[in-house]
Scaffold this motif. Structure first.
Motif, PDB file in Angstrom:
ATOM      1  N   THR A   1       2.601   1.675  -3.450  1.00 58.73           N
ATOM      2  CA  THR A   1       1.681   2.068  -4.528  1.00 58.73           C
ATOM      3  C   THR A   1       1.253   3.522  -4.400  1.00 58.73           C
ATOM      4  OG1 THR A   1       0.854  -0.208  -4.701  1.00 58.73           O
ATOM      5  CG2 THR A   1      -0.520   1.546  -5.631  1.00 58.73           C
ATOM      6  N   GLN A   2       0.905   3.921  -3.173  1.00 65.84           N
ATOM      7  CA  GLN A   2       0.353   5.259  -2.967  1.00 65.84           C
ATOM      8  C   GLN A   2       1.413   6.346  -2.851  1.00 65.84           C
ATOM      9  OE1 GLN A   2      -3.130   5.684  -0.305  1.00 65.84           O
ATOM     10  NE2 GLN A   2      -2.866   3.504   0.168  1.00 65.84           N
ATOM     11  N   TYR A   3       2.593   5.994  -2.364  1.00 65.61           N
ATOM     12  CA  TYR A   3       3.555   7.049  -2.034  1.00 65.61           C
ATOM     13  C   TYR A   3       4.922   6.870  -2.675  1.00 65.61           C
ATOM     14  CZ  TYR A   3      -0.027   7.932   1.473  1.00 65.61           C
ATOM     15  OH  TYR A   3      -1.222   8.179   2.097  1.00 65.61           O
TER      16      TYR A   3
ATOM     17  N   SER B   1       0.824  -1.206   0.000  1.00 68.30           N
ATOM     18  CA  SER B   1       0.000   0.000   0.000  1.00 68.30           C
ATOM     19  C   SER B   1       0.860   1.258   0.000  1.00 68.30           C
ATOM     20  CB  SER B   1      -0.914  -0.008   1.235  1.00 68.30           C
ATOM     21  OG  SER B   1      -1.630   1.206   1.330  1.00 68.30           O
TER      22      SER B   1
ATOM     23  N   ASP C   1      -1.772   6.588   7.508  1.00 64.32           N
ATOM     24  CA  ASP C   1      -2.030   5.271   6.938  1.00 64.32           C
ATOM     25  C   ASP C   1      -1.366   4.169   7.766  1.00 64.32           C
ATOM     26  OD1 ASP C   1      -3.434   6.562   5.002  1.00 64.32           O
ATOM     27  OD2 ASP C   1      -2.105   6.036   3.335  1.00 64.32           O
TER      28      ASP C   1
END
Length: 357
Positions: free
Chosen positions: A117-119, A114, A341
């Motif tokens: 992918t996001q950061y 996660s 997160d």
């Protein structure tokens, strides 16, 4: 090629691991290619070895002066076998020597994927360098992204100075009481350095570690880091360095009261709770959540944060390093989002590490 046991620049731990790495790689490389195995060449005159802060080995892939070697290594059809041999050697090394961050725990792959992918993956495309490490100090379950990469430490180096001060000046004998000058001299300087990010206090403490000489004191800090396995961390001009893995393990040892001794660890945790700059760490966390950590910035190109998040049910440690950032405001916002997160995942009842095969 690997360093000798007498190398004056490297710790015994790095020397041992470097020779293990060299042995694994050369054996697999020669087995995969059929080239002659002349064993490990021991040398202490290579700057790439002597300045390394992690295990290091130099591979001679062949000799251009040898016709057979020359023809083999320049034939592109042989390159897959050469690469596979090197990779197999590295795999064997990590089957012998586990990564520092994951000494006992299991990988929290969902969190890692996660965050990537996001950061980290999108940010790295713009040329920025990001590293993240998260650890449950009770189980050592972990999530890491570039956690072993050596990066600029900026103000995070103060936490290692703190550790060295407690070990060398406050508790030179771990079984004894704190030194007589702790309350009057050392503790006020430590509070300024950690709680207020005071660089002058940090410099004064390093000078005290060196008995009046800053350079000697810096060597004491670096030896403290080597002795405790923080191999990417150095107090050295012009750029102090660390890694997300080193930071996580430092905080985990403090939280578990195993750094220096239990009294020293408790004092260090108390100082880290007093850190004034907590806005990025606390963003997205419940208002009542207590943290103990520190931050470091440098010339709008470095934005570093590390903390123990003292959640009542699920405490954890984490570190986010960002170097070569393009926009400091955006980096701060990304750090806040990453912190939020991580908290949501680490305190979730659905959190689950990888199942061993």
């Amino acid at each position: 090629m690997a360093p000798t046991s007498a190398n004056q620049y490297l710790s015994s731990d790095i020397i041992e691991k470097s020779n293990t790495l060299a042995s694994c790689i050369i054996n697999h490389y020669c087995a995969a290619t059929g080239l002659g195995n002349q064993g490990i060449i021991s040398s202490d005159n290579m700057t790439g070895t002597n300045w390394s802060t992690v295990p290091v080995a130099i591979l001679e892939m062949g000799f251009m002066s040898n016709q057979n070697d020359d023809l083999y290594i320049t034939n592109t059809a042989n390159h897959p076998a050469m690469v596979a041999g090197i990779a197999d050697g590295i795999d064997e090394y990590f089957s012998i020597v586990e990564p520092q961050t994951a000494a006992r725990g299991q990988h929290l792959s969902q969190l890692t994927e996660s965050l990537q992918t996001q950061y980290t993956s999108p940010l790295e495309k713009s040329g920025e360098n990001w590293a993240i490490a998260v650890m449950d100090p009770a189980t050592d379950d972990y999530s890491t992204i570039h956690a072993e990469e050596t990066m600029q430490a900026a103000g995070l180096i103060r936490s290692y100075i703190m550790g060295a001060v407690y070990e060398k000046l406050v508790y030179p004998d771990p079984a004894s009481e704190a030194s007589v000058d702790y309350q009057k001299t050392l503790k006020p300087l430590l509070q300024k350095m950690i709680a207020s990010n005071d660089s002058n206090a940090a410099n004064e403490l390093v000078t005290l570690l060196g008995s009046g000489d800053f350079k000697t004191g810096a060597a004491v800090v670096n030896q403290f880091c080597q002795d405790h396995g923080f191999t990417s961390t150095r107090l050295e001009a012009p750029l102090n360095t660390t890694s997300a893995s080193d930071c996580c393990r430092l905080l985990s040892e403090i939280y578990n009261q195993t750094l220096v001794n239990s009294n020293a660890s408790s004092e260090m945790l108390s100082l880290l709770k007093q850190q004034a700059e907590k806005d990025k760490i606390l963003s997205g966390l419940p208002a009542e959540t207590e943290t103990a950590g520190t931050e470091g910035t440098q010339s709008d190109s470095v934005e570093n944060n590390m903390a123990v998040v003292l959640d009542s049910a699920s405490p954890y440690v984490f570190c986010v390093l960002s170097n070569n950032i393009k926009n400091s405001s955006e980096a701060k916002e990304n750090t806040k989002k990453i912190s939020a997160d991580i908290y949501q995942y680490m305190t979730s009842e659905s959190k689950s590490p990888d199942t061993p095969s």
